[in-house]
Design a protein around this motif. Structure first.
Motif, PDB file in Angstrom:
ATOM      1  N   THR A 212     -61.719 -67.878  51.936  1.00  0.00           N
ATOM      2  CA  THR A 212     -61.481 -69.193  52.539  1.00  0.00           C
ATOM      3  C   THR A 212     -61.926 -70.298  51.580  1.00  0.00           C
ATOM      4  O   THR A 212     -62.662 -70.057  50.618  1.00  0.00           O
ATOM      5  CB  THR A 212     -62.296 -69.380  53.839  1.00  0.00           C
ATOM      6  OG1 THR A 212     -63.668 -69.111  53.563  1.00  0.00           O
ATOM      7  CG2 THR A 212     -61.827 -68.492  54.951  1.00  0.00           C
ATOM      8  N   GLN A 213     -61.438 -71.508  51.890  1.00  0.00           N
ATOM      9  CA  GLN A 213     -61.890 -72.660  51.115  1.00  0.00           C
ATOM     10  C   GLN A 213     -63.225 -73.137  51.689  1.00  0.00           C
ATOM     11  O   GLN A 213     -63.396 -73.164  52.918  1.00  0.00           O
ATOM     12  CB  GLN A 213     -60.851 -73.771  51.241  1.00  0.00           C
ATOM     13  CG  GLN A 213     -61.138 -74.911  50.286  1.00  0.00           C
ATOM     14  CD  GLN A 213     -60.100 -76.004  50.374  1.00  0.00           C
ATOM     15  OE1 GLN A 213     -59.412 -76.134  51.393  1.00  0.00           O
ATOM     16  NE2 GLN A 213     -59.972 -76.796  49.332  1.00  0.00           N
ATOM     17  N   ALA A 214     -64.168 -73.455  50.815  1.00  0.00           N
ATOM     18  CA  ALA A 214     -65.438 -74.000  51.301  1.00  0.00           C
ATOM     19  C   ALA A 214     -65.152 -75.338  51.989  1.00  0.00           C
ATOM     20  O   ALA A 214     -64.334 -76.119  51.498  1.00  0.00           O
ATOM     21  CB  ALA A 214     -66.405 -74.201  50.135  1.00  0.00           C
TER      22      ALA A 214
ATOM     23  N   GLY B 178     -65.076 -75.327  46.352  1.00  0.00           N
ATOM     24  CA  GLY B 178     -65.035 -73.938  45.919  1.00  0.00           C
ATOM     25  C   GLY B 178     -64.398 -73.040  46.973  1.00  0.00           C
ATOM     26  O   GLY B 178     -63.864 -73.527  47.972  1.00  0.00           O
ATOM     27  N   ARG B 179     -64.447 -71.766  46.699  1.00  0.00           N
ATOM     28  CA  ARG B 179     -63.870 -70.764  47.604  1.00  0.00           C
ATOM     29  C   ARG B 179     -64.943 -69.765  47.992  1.00  0.00           C
ATOM     30  O   ARG B 179     -65.859 -69.487  47.232  1.00  0.00           O
ATOM     31  CB  ARG B 179     -62.742 -69.994  46.913  1.00  0.00           C
ATOM     32  CG  ARG B 179     -61.707 -70.868  46.263  1.00  0.00           C
ATOM     33  CD  ARG B 179     -60.671 -71.309  47.265  1.00  0.00           C
ATOM     34  NE  ARG B 179     -59.933 -72.457  46.717  1.00  0.00           N
ATOM     35  CZ  ARG B 179     -58.738 -72.820  47.140  1.00  0.00           C
ATOM     36  NH1 ARG B 179     -58.147 -72.177  48.119  1.00  0.00           N
ATOM     37  NH2 ARG B 179     -58.143 -73.858  46.602  1.00  0.00           N
ATOM     38  N   ILE B 180     -64.762 -69.228  49.190  1.00  0.00           N
ATOM     39  CA  ILE B 180     -65.695 -68.211  49.697  1.00  0.00           C
ATOM     40  C   ILE B 180     -64.941 -66.892  49.757  1.00  0.00           C
ATOM     41  O   ILE B 180     -63.935 -66.780  50.467  1.00  0.00           O
ATOM     42  CB  ILE B 180     -66.186 -68.613  51.101  1.00  0.00           C
ATOM     43  CG1 ILE B 180     -67.008 -69.908  51.013  1.00  0.00           C
ATOM     44  CG2 ILE B 180     -66.988 -67.486  51.753  1.00  0.00           C
ATOM     45  CD1 ILE B 180     -67.294 -70.549  52.361  1.00  0.00           C
TER      46      ILE B 180
ATOM     47  N   TYR C 290     -70.908 -61.652  49.499  1.00  0.00           N
ATOM     48  CA  TYR C 290     -70.255 -62.969  49.403  1.00  0.00           C
ATOM     49  C   TYR C 290     -70.205 -63.385  47.949  1.00  0.00           C
ATOM     50  O   TYR C 290     -71.198 -63.340  47.226  1.00  0.00           O
ATOM     51  CB  TYR C 290     -71.064 -63.971  50.250  1.00  0.00           C
ATOM     52  CG  TYR C 290     -71.016 -65.414  49.820  1.00  0.00           C
ATOM     53  CD1 TYR C 290     -69.801 -66.073  49.627  1.00  0.00           C
ATOM     54  CD2 TYR C 290     -72.203 -66.120  49.639  1.00  0.00           C
ATOM     55  CE1 TYR C 290     -69.769 -67.408  49.249  1.00  0.00           C
ATOM     56  CE2 TYR C 290     -72.176 -67.456  49.261  1.00  0.00           C
ATOM     57  CZ  TYR C 290     -70.956 -68.088  49.055  1.00  0.00           C
ATOM     58  OH  TYR C 290     -70.939 -69.397  48.666  1.00  0.00           O
ATOM     59  N   VAL C 291     -69.030 -63.730  47.485  1.00  0.00           N
ATOM     60  CA  VAL C 291     -68.866 -64.210  46.107  1.00  0.00           C
ATOM     61  C   VAL C 291     -68.469 -65.671  46.178  1.00  0.00           C
ATOM     62  O   VAL C 291     -67.458 -66.024  46.806  1.00  0.00           O
ATOM     63  CB  VAL C 291     -67.783 -63.388  45.363  1.00  0.00           C
ATOM     64  CG1 VAL C 291     -67.632 -63.851  43.923  1.00  0.00           C
ATOM     65  CG2 VAL C 291     -68.113 -61.898  45.414  1.00  0.00           C
ATOM     66  N   ALA C 292     -69.262 -66.537  45.558  1.00  0.00           N
ATOM     67  CA  ALA C 292     -68.953 -67.988  45.554  1.00  0.00           C
ATOM     68  C   ALA C 292     -68.097 -68.299  44.323  1.00  0.00           C
ATOM     69  O   ALA C 292     -68.480 -68.020  43.200  1.00  0.00           O
ATOM     70  CB  ALA C 292     -70.265 -68.766  45.490  1.00  0.00           C
ATOM     71  N   LEU C 293     -66.920 -68.872  44.580  1.00  0.00           N
ATOM     72  CA  LEU C 293     -66.001 -69.201  43.490  1.00  0.00           C
ATOM     73  C   LEU C 293     -65.943 -70.705  43.315  1.00  0.00           C
ATOM     74  O   LEU C 293     -66.066 -71.457  44.297  1.00  0.00           O
ATOM     75  CB  LEU C 293     -64.596 -68.644  43.789  1.00  0.00           C
ATOM     76  CG  LEU C 293     -64.536 -67.120  43.992  1.00  0.00           C
ATOM     77  CD1 LEU C 293     -63.149 -66.715  44.523  1.00  0.00           C
ATOM     78  CD2 LEU C 293     -64.840 -66.388  42.694  1.00  0.00           C
ATOM     79  N   THR C 294     -65.746 -71.143  42.098  1.00  0.00           N
ATOM     80  CA  THR C 294     -65.812 -72.563  41.827  1.00  0.00           C
ATOM     81  C   THR C 294     -64.555 -73.331  42.240  1.00  0.00           C
ATOM     82  O   THR C 294     -64.615 -74.467  42.692  1.00  0.00           O
ATOM     83  CB  THR C 294     -66.114 -72.780  40.328  1.00  0.00           C
ATOM     84  OG1 THR C 294     -67.324 -72.088  40.053  1.00  0.00           O
ATOM     85  CG2 THR C 294     -66.314 -74.249  40.006  1.00  0.00           C
ATOM     86  N   HIS C 295     -63.393 -72.704  42.084  1.00  0.00           N
ATOM     87  CA  HIS C 295     -62.171 -73.488  42.371  1.00  0.00           C
ATOM     88  C   HIS C 295     -61.437 -72.986  43.585  1.00  0.00           C
ATOM     89  O   HIS C 295     -61.524 -71.828  43.898  1.00  0.00           O
ATOM     90  CB  HIS C 295     -61.270 -73.473  41.143  1.00  0.00           C
ATOM     91  CG  HIS C 295     -61.945 -74.123  39.962  1.00  0.00           C
ATOM     92  ND1 HIS C 295     -62.228 -75.461  39.894  1.00  0.00           N
ATOM     93  CD2 HIS C 295     -62.446 -73.577  38.828  1.00  0.00           C
ATOM     94  CE1 HIS C 295     -62.845 -75.705  38.743  1.00  0.00           C
ATOM     95  NE2 HIS C 295     -62.997 -74.587  38.085  1.00  0.00           N
TER      96      HIS C 295
END
Ligand code: ADP
Length: 485
Positions: A133-135, A140-142, A480-485
Motif C-alpha cells: 500500500t501507499q503510506a 513511501g510504500r508499505i 514489513y518493508v518500508a519503501l521510499t517511492h
C-alpha cells in the motif's frame, strides 16, 4: 496371530532423523503396549538429548532451502502424502487402534480427518499472501510479507495419534518451516508411519524429524533451550502447557497451545430432544470420551432432565465394549492404568457427593484398561468432575432452571475450549453463542472439528488456532518493508 502381526513388518520403530530410521544414540528402546490387552506390541528407539540436538542440526541445515522451495512444490508433496495416507487407511487404522485403543471405525475416521490437514494445507501453501500500500503521508510504500518462522518443535498427545500431529506438521511444512515432532510415549507408531509416508511423498531429508521418547523433557528441554529453535506447538494438558510456556519465555519463542477443556453441553427446554441425544452421544462418547472437546458437563433443563438422562443411559448402557479391532465394538479401552484410575476416582468422588448412577460406574476387571460406559445424573456442582476433565466414557448430567444461570455455570471454569448447546430459538442461538466463553461453539451439533475451521481455545485452554486459513499463520512471521517511492 494378532491383528497387529499382519502389519508388524511395515512398522517403523527407529527414530526418524535426517530422512532415515535410526537407533537412539544411547541404543535405548522402550515398550509400546496394546491398551486392550496390556500386551507388548513392539519396542521403539528411545530418544534422548543427543538425538534431539542431532534432529535440530539437520532441521537447521535444511531450513533455508525448505523455506526457498516453491510453494507449489511444498503443496504437491503434502497432496501426495494425503493420497498415500488415504490409500493406506486400513493399515493405519489398525496401527492406531493397536497402540491407542479406539475402535477401528473411529480410527478410520481419524485417518480421514488427520489426512485432511495434509490436503487442506497443500491448498493453503500456495495462498500465503501479503500487502502493498501507499503510506498515508505519501512519502513511501508499505510492503508486508510473510516468512516461515523457522525450526519448530511439535509435542503431541496420545488421544489422536495422527490428527494432533498432522494438524501441526501440515501447516508448518506448507509455510516453509522444518519440524521436530515429539509424539506421546503411549502412541509413537502412527507418527513414525506418517514420517515414512511424507518421505515417500518426496519430503526432503531433515525437514521432519520424529523423536519418540520415554522421557519427554529429556528431548524437549534441550531443544527449547537452544536459540536455533523458533517455535513450540503443543497439544496436551494445561499443566504441561504452562511448563512449556515458561521454558519458551527464555528464548521468546512463538507458541501455539491446545490445552485442556471442560466443555459444557447445554440442552434447553425447547431443544429437539432426539437431536440433542444424538449430539450428546457424539460429543461425549467420540474417542471413548478421550478428547479435549468432549462434553464434560451436560446441563439439561430440569423440565426434561429426567427423561433425557434415562434415554441417554439407555443408549450409553447399550454400547458394546471390547478391543477396538473386534467387529461391532463401539467403545474401546482407556489409554493406560493411570487414566483409568483417574476416571475411577472422579466417578467415585461424584457418587460420594450424591450423583445418581444411571448406568455403569465402575472399571472392568480383566486384561486391558476398560471402564464401563457410564451415565451419572443429578451430579452436584461441587463434584470434582464439574471442574476437571473426565477424559473417559462418563456422561455427567446436571440440572438447571434458567438461561442466565446455566450460562454463568458454563463459564465458571478456567477453561474455554469447546461449548455446545441445543435450542430451536434463533434469538437464543445468537445470545448464548455470544455469551459462552469458549473458542468453539457447536449449535445443535455435537461434533465441531473441521480441518477448514480454526480450532482453538481461550482462557487456560490455549493460544492460537489450528486448521482453517488461520492455521498457517501460526507458522509465519510478518515482515514489513518500508519503501521510499
Ligand atoms: P496427558 O496427561 O494427557 O498424557 P500430557 O500433557 O502429559 O497429557 O502429554 C502430552 C504430551 O506432552 C506428550 O507427548 C507428553 O510426552 C508430553 N510431555 C509430558 N510432560 C512433558 C514435559 N515435562 N515436557 C515436555 N513435554 C511433556
Amino acid at each position: 496371530m494378532s491383528e497387529f502381526d499382519r502389519i508388524r513388518a511395515q512398522i517403523p520403530t527407529g527414530l526418524w532423523i535426517d530422512g532415515a530410521a535410526v537407533p537412539a544414540a544411547g541404543g535405548a528402546r522402550f515398550a509400546v503396549t496394546d491398551p486392550a490387552t496390556g500386551d507388548l506390541l513392539t519396542e521403539v528407539a528411545d530418544a534422548g538429548r543427543e538425538d534431539a540436538l542431532r534432529a535440530l542440526d539437520s532441521a537447521c541445515r535444511v531450513q533455508s532451502d525448505w523455506a526457498a522451495t516453491a510453494p507449489r512444490e511444498r503443496a504437491v508433496i503434502l497432496r501426495r502424502a494425503w493420497e498415500i495416507l488415504i490409500e493406506r487407511t486400513e493399515d493405519l487404522a489398525l496401527l492406531m487402534t493397536s497402540e491407542m485403543g479406539k475402535t477401528l471405525p473411529e480410527a478410520r475416521g481419524e485417518v480421514a480427518y488427520g489426512g485432511e490437514f495434509l490436503r487442506w494445507f497443500s491448498e493453503e501453501a500456495v495462498r500465503i499472501g501479503g500487502r502493498y500500500t501507499q503510506a498515508p503521508a505519501g512519502n513511501g510504500r508499505i510492503l508486508v510479507t510473510q516468512q516461515p518462522v523457522g525450526p519448530c518443535l511439535a509435542i503431541t498427545p496420545w488421544n489422536f495419534p495422527l490428527a494432533m500431529g498432522s494438524r501441526k506438521i501440515a501447516p508448518a511444512l506448507a509455510a516453509g518451516c522444518t519440524v521436530i515432532v515429539k509424539p506421546a510415549e503411549d502412541t509413537p507408531l502412527t507418527m513414525l508411519a506418517l514420517a515414512d509416508i511424507l518421505a515417500e511423498a518426496g519430503l526432503p531429508a531433515g525437514v521432519l524429524s520424529v523423536l519418540p521418547s520415554s522421557d519427554a523433557a529429556e528431548v524437549t528441554a534441550p531443544l527449547l533451550a537452544d536459540p536455533r529453535l523458533r517455535k513450540v506447538t503443543f497439544t496436551g494438558s494445561t499443566r504441561v502447557g504452562k511448563l512449556l510456556l515458561r521454558q519458551a519465555a527464555d528464548n521468546v519463542l512463538r507458541t501455539s497451545m491446545e490445552l485442556g477443556g471442560n466443555a459444557p453441553f447445554i440442552v434447553f427446554e425447547d431443544a429437539d430432544l432426539d437431536q440433542a441425544l444424538a449430539g450428546a452421544m457424539a460429543a461425549k462418547m467420540r474417542n471413548g470420551g478421550e478428547a479435549c472437546t468432549a462434553a464434560n458437563r451436560i446441563y439439561v433443563h430440569n423440565s426434561i432432565r429426567a427423561e433425557f438422562a434415562a434415554r441417554l443411559a439407555e443408549k450409553i448402557g447399550a454400547l458394546r465394549v471390547g478391543p477396538g479391532h473386534e467387529p461391532g465394538v463401539e467403545l474401546g479401552p482407556l489409554i493406560n492404568e493411570r487414566q483409568r484410575n483417574s476416571v475411577t476416582a472422579l466417578v467415585d468422588d461424584a457418587v460420594a457427593a450424591g450423583a445418581v448412577v444411571r448406568t455403569g460406574g465402575k472399571p472392568i476387571d480383566g486384561p486391558g484398561w476398560f471402564f464401563q460406559p457410564t451415565v451419572l445424573d443429578e451430579v452436584p456442582r461441587t463434584a470434582r468432575m464439574h471442574r476437571e476433565e473426565i477424559f473417559g466414557p462418563v456422561a455427567a448430567v446436571y440440572g438447571f432452571d434458567t438461561e442466565d444461570e446455566v450460562v454463568a455455570a458454563a463459564n465458571d471454569t478456567e477453561f474455554g475450549l469447546a461449548a455446545y448447546f441445543y435450542t430451536q430459538n434463533l434469538d437464543r442461538v445468537l445470545r448464548v453463542s455470544g455469551a459462552l466463553e469458549a473458542g468453539m461453539v457447536g449449535v445443535n451439533r455435537g461434533v465441531i472439528s473441521d480441518p477448514a475451521a480454526p480450532f482453538g481455545g481461550i482462557k487456560q485452554s490455549g493460544l492460537g488456532s489450528e486448521g482453517g486459513s488461520e492455521g498457517i499463520s501460526e507458522y509465519l512471521d510478518t515482515k514489513y518493508v518500508a519503501l521510499t517511492h
